[in-house]
Design a protein around this motif. Structure first.
Motif, PDB file in Angstrom:
ATOM      1  N   MET A   1       0.848  -1.328  -0.099  1.00 55.26           N
ATOM      2  CA  MET A   1       0.015  -0.068   0.071  1.00 55.26           C
ATOM      3  C   MET A   1       0.894   1.299   0.033  1.00 55.26           C
ATOM      4  N   GLY A   2       0.342   2.259  -0.404  1.00 53.58           N
ATOM      5  CA  GLY A   2       1.150   3.559  -0.464  1.00 53.58           C
ATOM      6  C   GLY A   2       0.413   4.757  -1.047  1.00 53.58           C
ATOM      7  N   TRP A   3       1.336   5.534  -1.649  1.00 56.08           N
ATOM      8  CA  TRP A   3       0.903   6.930  -1.617  1.00 56.08           C
ATOM      9  C   TRP A   3       1.435   7.396  -2.981  1.00 56.08           C
ATOM     10  N   TYR A   4       0.575   7.941  -4.017  1.00 56.91           N
ATOM     11  CA  TYR A   4       1.208   8.641  -5.201  1.00 56.91           C
ATOM     12  C   TYR A   4       0.727  10.063  -5.058  1.00 56.91           C
ATOM     13  N   ARG A   5       1.171  11.082  -6.006  1.00 56.33           N
ATOM     14  CA  ARG A   5       0.582  12.429  -5.926  1.00 56.33           C
ATOM     15  C   ARG A   5       0.896  12.821  -7.350  1.00 56.33           C
ATOM     16  N   GLN A   6      -0.050  13.775  -7.619  1.00 59.63           N
ATOM     17  CA  GLN A   6       0.034  14.329  -8.874  1.00 59.63           C
ATOM     18  C   GLN A   6      -0.281  15.916  -8.842  1.00 59.63           C
ATOM     19  N   ALA A   7       0.647  16.681  -9.418  1.00 65.01           N
ATOM     20  CA  ALA A   7       0.398  18.138  -9.363  1.00 65.01           C
ATOM     21  C   ALA A   7       0.027  18.538 -10.723  1.00 65.01           C
ATOM     22  N   PRO A   8      -0.677  19.759 -10.900  1.00 60.57           N
ATOM     23  CA  PRO A   8      -1.278  20.053 -12.167  1.00 60.57           C
ATOM     24  C   PRO A   8       0.040  20.068 -13.234  1.00 60.57           C
ATOM     25  N   GLY A   9      -0.283  19.778 -14.232  1.00 59.68           N
ATOM     26  CA  GLY A   9       0.575  19.670 -15.342  1.00 59.68           C
ATOM     27  C   GLY A   9       1.825  18.621 -15.177  1.00 59.68           C
ATOM     28  N   LYS A  10       1.827  17.770 -14.294  1.00 58.20           N
ATOM     29  CA  LYS A  10       2.929  16.735 -13.932  1.00 58.20           C
ATOM     30  C   LYS A  10       2.450  15.362 -14.114  1.00 58.20           C
ATOM     31  N   GLN A  11       3.199  14.564 -14.190  1.00 55.00           N
ATOM     32  CA  GLN A  11       2.853  13.163 -14.128  1.00 55.00           C
ATOM     33  C   GLN A  11       2.684  12.599 -12.617  1.00 55.00           C
ATOM     34  N   ARG A  12       1.959  11.574 -12.549  1.00 52.71           N
ATOM     35  CA  ARG A  12       1.632  11.122 -11.269  1.00 52.71           C
ATOM     36  C   ARG A  12       2.920  10.302 -10.941  1.00 52.71           C
ATOM     37  N   GLU A  13       3.417  10.480  -9.448  1.00 50.76           N
ATOM     38  CA  GLU A  13       4.594  10.026  -9.107  1.00 50.76           C
ATOM     39  C   GLU A  13       4.558   9.405  -7.821  1.00 50.76           C
ATOM     40  N   LEU A  14       5.340   8.493  -7.757  1.00 49.33           N
ATOM     41  CA  LEU A  14       5.513   7.616  -6.135  1.00 49.33           C
ATOM     42  C   LEU A  14       5.803   8.693  -5.053  1.00 49.33           C
ATOM     43  N   VAL A  15       5.088   8.627  -3.855  1.00 46.10           N
ATOM     44  CA  VAL A  15       5.497   9.335  -2.970  1.00 46.10           C
ATOM     45  C   VAL A  15       6.316   8.542  -1.705  1.00 46.10           C
ATOM     46  N   ALA A  16       5.463   7.158  -1.495  1.00 46.22           N
ATOM     47  CA  ALA A  16       5.936   6.207  -0.654  1.00 46.22           C
ATOM     48  C   ALA A  16       5.258   4.788  -0.826  1.00 46.22           C
ATOM     49  N   ARG A  17       5.825   3.786  -0.481  1.00 46.78           N
ATOM     50  CA  ARG A  17       4.862   2.475  -0.506  1.00 46.78           C
ATOM     51  C   ARG A  17       5.535   1.695   0.585  1.00 46.78           C
ATOM     52  N   ILE A  18       4.803   0.918   1.295  1.00 47.87           N
ATOM     53  CA  ILE A  18       5.110  -0.151   2.211  1.00 47.87           C
ATOM     54  C   ILE A  18       4.679  -1.568   1.903  1.00 47.87           C
ATOM     55  N   TYR A  19       5.684  -2.624   1.803  1.00 48.28           N
ATOM     56  CA  TYR A  19       5.222  -3.966   1.441  1.00 48.28           C
ATOM     57  C   TYR A  19       4.801  -4.627   2.566  1.00 48.28           C
ATOM     58  N   SER A  20       4.432  -5.734   2.461  1.00 50.33           N
ATOM     59  CA  SER A  20       3.566  -6.678   3.443  1.00 50.33           C
ATOM     60  C   SER A  20       4.547  -7.260   4.460  1.00 50.33           C
ATOM     61  N   ASP A  21       6.040  -7.148   3.940  1.00 50.72           N
ATOM     62  CA  ASP A  21       7.092  -7.511   5.003  1.00 50.72           C
ATOM     63  C   ASP A  21       7.568  -6.357   5.491  1.00 50.72           C
TER      64      ASP A  21
ATOM     65  N   SER B   1       9.102  -3.531   4.277  1.00 50.92           N
ATOM     66  CA  SER B   1      10.048  -2.782   3.364  1.00 50.92           C
ATOM     67  C   SER B   1       9.414  -1.739   2.863  1.00 50.92           C
ATOM     68  N   ILE B   2       9.953  -0.618   2.695  1.00 51.41           N
ATOM     69  CA  ILE B   2       9.521   0.670   2.115  1.00 51.41           C
ATOM     70  C   ILE B   2      10.458   1.236   1.052  1.00 51.41           C
ATOM     71  N   ASN B   3       9.572   1.923   0.223  1.00 45.28           N
ATOM     72  CA  ASN B   3      10.149   2.760  -0.834  1.00 45.28           C
ATOM     73  C   ASN B   3       9.712   4.110  -0.950  1.00 45.28           C
ATOM     74  N   TYR B   4      10.656   4.995  -1.133  1.00 49.36           N
ATOM     75  CA  TYR B   4      10.202   6.421  -1.109  1.00 49.36           C
ATOM     76  C   TYR B   4      10.746   6.940  -2.375  1.00 49.36           C
ATOM     77  N   GLY B   5       9.975   8.047  -2.913  1.00 44.01           N
ATOM     78  CA  GLY B   5      10.190   8.637  -3.888  1.00 44.01           C
ATOM     79  C   GLY B   5      11.293   9.680  -3.559  1.00 44.01           C
ATOM     80  N   ASP B   6      12.017  10.232  -4.579  1.00 44.54           N
ATOM     81  CA  ASP B   6      13.090  11.114  -4.247  1.00 44.54           C
ATOM     82  C   ASP B   6      12.655  12.533  -3.475  1.00 44.54           C
ATOM     83  N   SER B   7      11.452  12.839  -3.958  1.00 47.49           N
ATOM     84  CA  SER B   7      10.949  14.172  -3.107  1.00 47.49           C
ATOM     85  C   SER B   7      10.517  13.895  -1.645  1.00 47.49           C
ATOM     86  N   ALA B   8      10.326  12.662  -1.202  1.00 49.16           N
ATOM     87  CA  ALA B   8       9.967  12.350   0.231  1.00 49.16           C
ATOM     88  C   ALA B   8      11.009  11.962   0.888  1.00 49.16           C
ATOM     89  N   LYS B   9      12.074  11.544   0.373  1.00 50.40           N
ATOM     90  CA  LYS B   9      13.198  10.931   1.344  1.00 50.40           C
ATOM     91  C   LYS B   9      13.617  12.374   2.255  1.00 50.40           C
TER      92      LYS B   9
END
Length: 119
Positions: free
Chosen positions: A34-54, A56-64
Motif C-alpha cells: 500500500m502506498g501514496w502517489y501524488r499528481q500536481a497540475p501539469g505533472k505526471q503522477r509520481e510515487l511518494v511512498a509505499r510499504i510492502y507486506s514484509d 520494507s519501504i520505498n520512497y520517492g526522491d521528493s519524500a526522502k
C-alpha cells in the motif's frame, strides 16, 4: 471489492506538518503493498511512498528525509507523515493498494485528497 477511505488532507503553511490516513475496507484478499502517489497540475503522477507486506519501504526522491510511511496491521490502514512541507508538495495525493498479483489480484485507488502548501 476494496474501498480506500482517505483523510487528513488540507491547507497548511510551508514548514508545517500533515498526516494522511488511508483505510482499506471490503473484501481484501492479500495485500502486497500500500502506498501514496501524488499528481500536481501539469505533472505526471509520481510515487511518494509505499510499504510492502514484509515491512520494507520505498520512497520517492521528493519524500526522502521528510516523509514517513507506516501501517497498522490490524486495520489495513496506511499513514503518511509529512514534515517540512514545501509549496512544491502541493498536489492531489492518492492512496493505492496492490493485492498479490496471482489468483486475480487487483489494485485499487482512492479518490484523492488535496494537499495545498501555501502562505
Amino acid at each position: 471489492q476494496v474501498q480506500l477511505v482517505e483523510s487528513g488532507g488540507g491547507l497548511v503553511h510551508p514548514g508545517w506538518s500533515l498526516r494522511l490516513s488511508c483505510a482499506a475496507s471490503g473484501t481484501v484478499r492479500s495485500i502486497w503493498h500500500m502506498g501514496w502517489y501524488r499528481q500536481a497540475p501539469g505533472k505526471q503522477r509520481e510515487l511518494v511512498a509505499r510499504i510492502y507486506s514484509d515491512g520494507s519501504i520505498n520512497y520517492g526522491d521528493s519524500a526522502k528525509g521528510r516523509f514517513t510511511i507506516s501501517r497498522d496491521n490490524g486495520k489495513n490502514t496506511v499513514y503518511l507523515q509529512m514534515n517540512s512541507l514545501k509549496p512544491e508538495d502541493t498536489a492531489v495525493y492518492y492512496c493505492h493498494l496492490q493485492e498479490i498479483p496471482i489468483h486475480g489480484g487487483n489494485n485499487y485507488w482512492g479518490q484523492g485528497t488535496q494537499v495545498t502548501v501555501s502562505e
